[in-house]
Design a protein around this motif. Sequence first.
Motif, PDB file in Angstrom:
ATOM      1  N   MET A  16      30.815 -58.486  48.736  1.00  0.00           N
ATOM      2  CA  MET A  16      29.435 -58.880  48.489  1.00  0.00           C
ATOM      3  C   MET A  16      28.731 -59.262  49.783  1.00  0.00           C
ATOM      4  O   MET A  16      27.572 -58.901  50.010  1.00  0.00           O
ATOM      5  CB  MET A  16      29.394 -60.049  47.505  1.00  0.00           C
ATOM      6  N   LEU A  17      29.420 -59.972  50.672  1.00  0.00           N
ATOM      7  CA  LEU A  17      28.842 -60.343  51.964  1.00  0.00           C
ATOM      8  C   LEU A  17      28.560 -59.102  52.807  1.00  0.00           C
ATOM      9  O   LEU A  17      27.536 -59.016  53.487  1.00  0.00           O
ATOM     10  CB  LEU A  17      29.781 -61.291  52.715  1.00  0.00           C
ATOM     11  N   ILE A  18      29.474 -58.135  52.764  1.00  0.00           N
ATOM     12  CA  ILE A  18      29.257 -56.883  53.508  1.00  0.00           C
ATOM     13  C   ILE A  18      28.052 -56.146  52.948  1.00  0.00           C
ATOM     14  O   ILE A  18      27.235 -55.590  53.690  1.00  0.00           O
ATOM     15  CB  ILE A  18      30.524 -56.005  53.448  1.00  0.00           C
ATOM     16  N   ALA A  19      27.907 -56.141  51.607  1.00  0.00           N
ATOM     17  CA  ALA A  19      26.754 -55.487  50.982  1.00  0.00           C
ATOM     18  C   ALA A  19      25.449 -56.168  51.362  1.00  0.00           C
ATOM     19  O   ALA A  19      24.389 -55.521  51.406  1.00  0.00           O
ATOM     20  CB  ALA A  19      26.921 -55.490  49.458  1.00  0.00           C
ATOM     21  N   LEU A  20      25.518 -57.467  51.682  1.00  0.00           N
ATOM     22  CA  LEU A  20      24.327 -58.203  52.119  1.00  0.00           C
ATOM     23  C   LEU A  20      24.070 -58.038  53.612  1.00  0.00           C
ATOM     24  O   LEU A  20      23.255 -58.762  54.187  1.00  0.00           O
ATOM     25  CB  LEU A  20      24.483 -59.691  51.777  1.00  0.00           C
ATOM     26  N   ARG A  21      24.791 -57.104  54.250  1.00  0.00           N
ATOM     27  CA  ARG A  21      24.596 -56.722  55.650  1.00  0.00           C
ATOM     28  C   ARG A  21      25.145 -57.743  56.633  1.00  0.00           C
ATOM     29  O   ARG A  21      24.771 -57.742  57.807  1.00  0.00           O
ATOM     30  CB  ARG A  21      23.109 -56.470  55.953  1.00  0.00           C
ATOM     31  N   LEU A  22      26.021 -58.627  56.201  1.00  0.00           N
ATOM     32  CA  LEU A  22      26.682 -59.529  57.132  1.00  0.00           C
ATOM     33  C   LEU A  22      27.731 -58.722  57.898  1.00  0.00           C
ATOM     34  O   LEU A  22      28.398 -57.867  57.312  1.00  0.00           O
ATOM     35  CB  LEU A  22      27.356 -60.676  56.376  1.00  0.00           C
ATOM     36  N   PRO A  23      27.884 -58.946  59.203  1.00  0.00           N
ATOM     37  CA  PRO A  23      28.895 -58.197  59.965  1.00  0.00           C
ATOM     38  C   PRO A  23      30.272 -58.280  59.317  1.00  0.00           C
ATOM     39  O   PRO A  23      30.666 -59.329  58.781  1.00  0.00           O
ATOM     40  CB  PRO A  23      28.882 -58.887  61.338  1.00  0.00           C
ATOM     41  N   ALA A 320      32.130 -52.909  76.661  1.00  0.00           N
ATOM     42  CA  ALA A 320      32.106 -54.325  76.280  1.00  0.00           C
ATOM     43  C   ALA A 320      31.611 -54.499  74.852  1.00  0.00           C
ATOM     44  O   ALA A 320      32.188 -55.277  74.074  1.00  0.00           O
ATOM     45  CB  ALA A 320      31.223 -55.109  77.255  1.00  0.00           C
ATOM     46  N   GLU A 321      30.551 -53.781  74.475  1.00  0.00           N
ATOM     47  CA  GLU A 321      30.005 -53.908  73.126  1.00  0.00           C
ATOM     48  C   GLU A 321      30.996 -53.429  72.068  1.00  0.00           C
ATOM     49  O   GLU A 321      31.225 -54.113  71.055  1.00  0.00           O
ATOM     50  CB  GLU A 321      28.701 -53.117  73.020  1.00  0.00           C
ATOM     51  N   THR A 322      31.588 -52.264  72.302  1.00  0.00           N
ATOM     52  CA  THR A 322      32.529 -51.718  71.322  1.00  0.00           C
ATOM     53  C   THR A 322      33.785 -52.579  71.221  1.00  0.00           C
ATOM     54  O   THR A 322      34.283 -52.848  70.123  1.00  0.00           O
ATOM     55  CB  THR A 322      32.915 -50.277  71.700  1.00  0.00           C
ATOM     56  N   SER A 323      34.302 -53.013  72.367  1.00  0.00           N
ATOM     57  CA  SER A 323      35.505 -53.852  72.361  1.00  0.00           C
ATOM     58  C   SER A 323      35.235 -55.184  71.668  1.00  0.00           C
ATOM     59  O   SER A 323      36.082 -55.678  70.905  1.00  0.00           O
ATOM     60  CB  SER A 323      35.997 -54.095  73.790  1.00  0.00           C
ATOM     61  N   GLY A 324      34.075 -55.784  71.933  1.00  0.00           N
ATOM     62  CA  GLY A 324      33.737 -57.042  71.274  1.00  0.00           C
ATOM     63  C   GLY A 324      33.672 -56.908  69.770  1.00  0.00           C
ATOM     64  O   GLY A 324      34.149 -57.786  69.029  1.00  0.00           O
ATOM     65  N   MET A 325      33.099 -55.786  69.300  1.00  0.00           N
ATOM     66  CA  MET A 325      33.028 -55.546  67.858  1.00  0.00           C
ATOM     67  C   MET A 325      34.430 -55.406  67.256  1.00  0.00           C
ATOM     68  O   MET A 325      34.740 -55.990  66.211  1.00  0.00           O
ATOM     69  CB  MET A 325      32.206 -54.286  67.590  1.00  0.00           C
ATOM     70  N   ILE A 326      35.295 -54.652  67.935  1.00  0.00           N
ATOM     71  CA  ILE A 326      36.652 -54.448  67.437  1.00  0.00           C
ATOM     72  C   ILE A 326      37.432 -55.763  67.422  1.00  0.00           C
ATOM     73  O   ILE A 326      38.137 -56.091  66.459  1.00  0.00           O
ATOM     74  CB  ILE A 326      37.382 -53.390  68.288  1.00  0.00           C
ATOM     75  N   PHE A 327      37.299 -56.557  68.482  1.00  0.00           N
ATOM     76  CA  PHE A 327      38.043 -57.816  68.552  1.00  0.00           C
ATOM     77  C   PHE A 327      37.565 -58.808  67.491  1.00  0.00           C
ATOM     78  O   PHE A 327      38.365 -59.579  66.949  1.00  0.00           O
ATOM     79  CB  PHE A 327      37.902 -58.431  69.943  1.00  0.00           C
ATOM     80  N   MET A 328      36.267 -58.781  67.194  1.00  0.00           N
ATOM     81  CA  MET A 328      35.759 -59.664  66.143  1.00  0.00           C
ATOM     82  C   MET A 328      36.344 -59.269  64.789  1.00  0.00           C
ATOM     83  O   MET A 328      36.727 -60.132  63.975  1.00  0.00           O
ATOM     84  CB  MET A 328      34.231 -59.594  66.104  1.00  0.00           C
ATOM     85  N   ILE A 329      36.448 -57.978  64.536  1.00  0.00           N
ATOM     86  CA  ILE A 329      37.046 -57.505  63.288  1.00  0.00           C
ATOM     87  C   ILE A 329      38.529 -57.860  63.242  1.00  0.00           C
ATOM     88  O   ILE A 329      39.061 -58.241  62.192  1.00  0.00           O
ATOM     89  CB  ILE A 329      36.832 -55.986  63.130  1.00  0.00           C
ATOM     90  N   LEU A 330      39.212 -57.747  64.386  1.00  0.00           N
ATOM     91  CA  LEU A 330      40.627 -58.115  64.440  1.00  0.00           C
ATOM     92  C   LEU A 330      40.830 -59.590  64.093  1.00  0.00           C
ATOM     93  O   LEU A 330      41.756 -59.953  63.356  1.00  0.00           O
ATOM     94  CB  LEU A 330      41.189 -57.820  65.829  1.00  0.00           C
ATOM     95  N   LEU A 331      39.962 -60.460  64.631  1.00  0.00           N
ATOM     96  CA  LEU A 331      40.077 -61.893  64.336  1.00  0.00           C
ATOM     97  C   LEU A 331      39.819 -62.167  62.860  1.00  0.00           C
ATOM     98  O   LEU A 331      40.571 -62.906  62.210  1.00  0.00           O
ATOM     99  CB  LEU A 331      39.093 -62.683  65.199  1.00  0.00           C
ATOM    100  N   GLY A 332      38.752 -61.572  62.319  1.00  0.00           N
ATOM    101  CA  GLY A 332      38.455 -61.754  60.904  1.00  0.00           C
ATOM    102  C   GLY A 332      39.578 -61.253  60.021  1.00  0.00           C
ATOM    103  O   GLY A 332      39.949 -61.906  59.030  1.00  0.00           O
ATOM    104  N   ALA A 333      40.160 -60.100  60.381  1.00  0.00           N
ATOM    105  CA  ALA A 333      41.256 -59.542  59.586  1.00  0.00           C
ATOM    106  C   ALA A 333      42.492 -60.424  59.658  1.00  0.00           C
ATOM    107  O   ALA A 333      43.228 -60.562  58.671  1.00  0.00           O
ATOM    108  CB  ALA A 333      41.581 -58.133  60.082  1.00  0.00           C
ATOM    109  N   GLU A 334      42.731 -61.045  60.826  1.00  0.00           N
ATOM    110  CA  GLU A 334      43.890 -61.925  60.964  1.00  0.00           C
ATOM    111  C   GLU A 334      43.759 -63.148  60.050  1.00  0.00           C
ATOM    112  O   GLU A 334      44.719 -63.538  59.364  1.00  0.00           O
ATOM    113  CB  GLU A 334      44.018 -62.363  62.424  1.00  0.00           C
ATOM    114  N   VAL A 335      42.583 -63.755  60.032  1.00  0.00           N
ATOM    115  CA  VAL A 335      42.367 -64.940  59.186  1.00  0.00           C
ATOM    116  C   VAL A 335      42.422 -64.547  57.713  1.00  0.00           C
ATOM    117  O   VAL A 335      43.025 -65.246  56.887  1.00  0.00           O
ATOM    118  CB  VAL A 335      41.020 -65.608  59.522  1.00  0.00           C
TER     119      VAL A 335
END
Length: 480
Positions: A16-23, A320-335
């Motif tokens: 639902m959060l993804i559907a609301l356009r949250l990263p 830098a932009e692409t790596s930052g996006m990937i690392f943010m997803i990695l952190l979210g996936a870990e939690v």
Amino acid sequence: MSGAAIALLGFGAMLMLIALRLPIGLSMLLVGAIGYIQFTSWPAFFGYMKTNTYHQFANYTLSVIPLFILMGALAERAGIAQSLFLAAERGLRNRRGGLAMAVIGACTAFGAICGSSVATTATFGRAAMPELRKYGYDGGFSAATIAVGGTLGILIPPSVILVVYAITTEQNIAKLFQAALIPGLMAAVFYCVTIALMVWRNPGLAPFSELPLESARKQPKWSKLLAALAVAAVCVQWLRGALDSEDAGLAAGLALLVGFVDVAIMPAIAVAAIVVGGIYGGIFTPTEGAAVGALAMLVIGVLQRRLGFREIREALRQTAETSGMIFMILLGAEVFGAFLALTRLPTTAAEWIGHAGFAPLVVVAAMMATYVLLGAVMDELAMILLTLPVFFPVVVALDFGLTPDEVAIWFGILVLIVVGIGLTAPPIGLNVFVISSIARDVPMTQTYRRVLPFIAADILRLCLVLAFPGLALWLVRLFA
């Protein structure tokens, strides 16, 4: 409420959060944090974040991601893609659909130095689309060909998606690269066959023309002379006993091949050979190979005067932009994965499937079908990181007659193939959106319609690799 019910509720809240356009990374982080706190406490969560975040991003292996992204960004701005396409079209232009096949061939070669499908699609959208349209190719057919060709950016190693999978599942990156090569080359062959069938059935998609392209150039005669001299030198060394027959044959074959390869694409071939060959041969690790490849691409671009300060700065910013996006997803996936572990959903699912008595191939086939559905509406990287905590323990617990490491590698290649399908399948196919932003005069619905035969070829390839794991594991066993 049971742990499995809470986990499913967490999945729903995150979607639902993804559907609301949250990263996506932030969505997984928020839901995972709330779920973790629900099962433990605020102090426990803060303690987990304090230690886990540092250990996750201090991982040396993660440095391979920005290095491969940088290598692809430099290659894109150095005009490597344009050179590869021009070389491929010279060999295929005088057959129906030849230019479209040239796009596939060039994307295959470019994939060996660029691990991003989006970058490959955008690059060839600018390099190949004008040429295809100039020679009367159907707009939707041209856009679809470039979109599926872009998926080869992750299918042909090195692949950023495979690196993320290897880090998440604690697998050997080099072995995954070895396993991806044959299925990746199968994709290129299947796409070319699909193109041939499409233009045979509907010749209007690709008008046949034997007119030479303006870009056509002949290979310099001196290159063939040098190749002949190199072969002769190898033969002399073999006769003197300095080389054994196997090494002499390999060296002579390579020297002869170089003489018939367009000199304009030699830098790309050299970088790909250094990186992929060095990793396969055990000369250096994937991280070292990525660093060598990025440096080699930088030096080549500067020497050819194609990379100036502005191009290098843009490549660094994109990295830098692409790596930052990937690392943010990695952190979210870990939690989020830690939250799922507390709910015991992966363990419960594995136990339930084990007691249900389903055939292992049926279970994996169901997972692949789930990935196809999720890939049509969700970002591919997030989809993998979201589902691996549940799917991976189930898969490695099944008996396929393979070792656990082989099962993990084989499953990774299956996931990679499904990711390629998701990049082009409606309604979200990211590559289709990328090419549509470049070819604005081509309706997206027309591109999706032309993509469907390629998706059918992908599904056929997925079924073959699913039924015959040896297609993915042959090179792994060969280099073991």
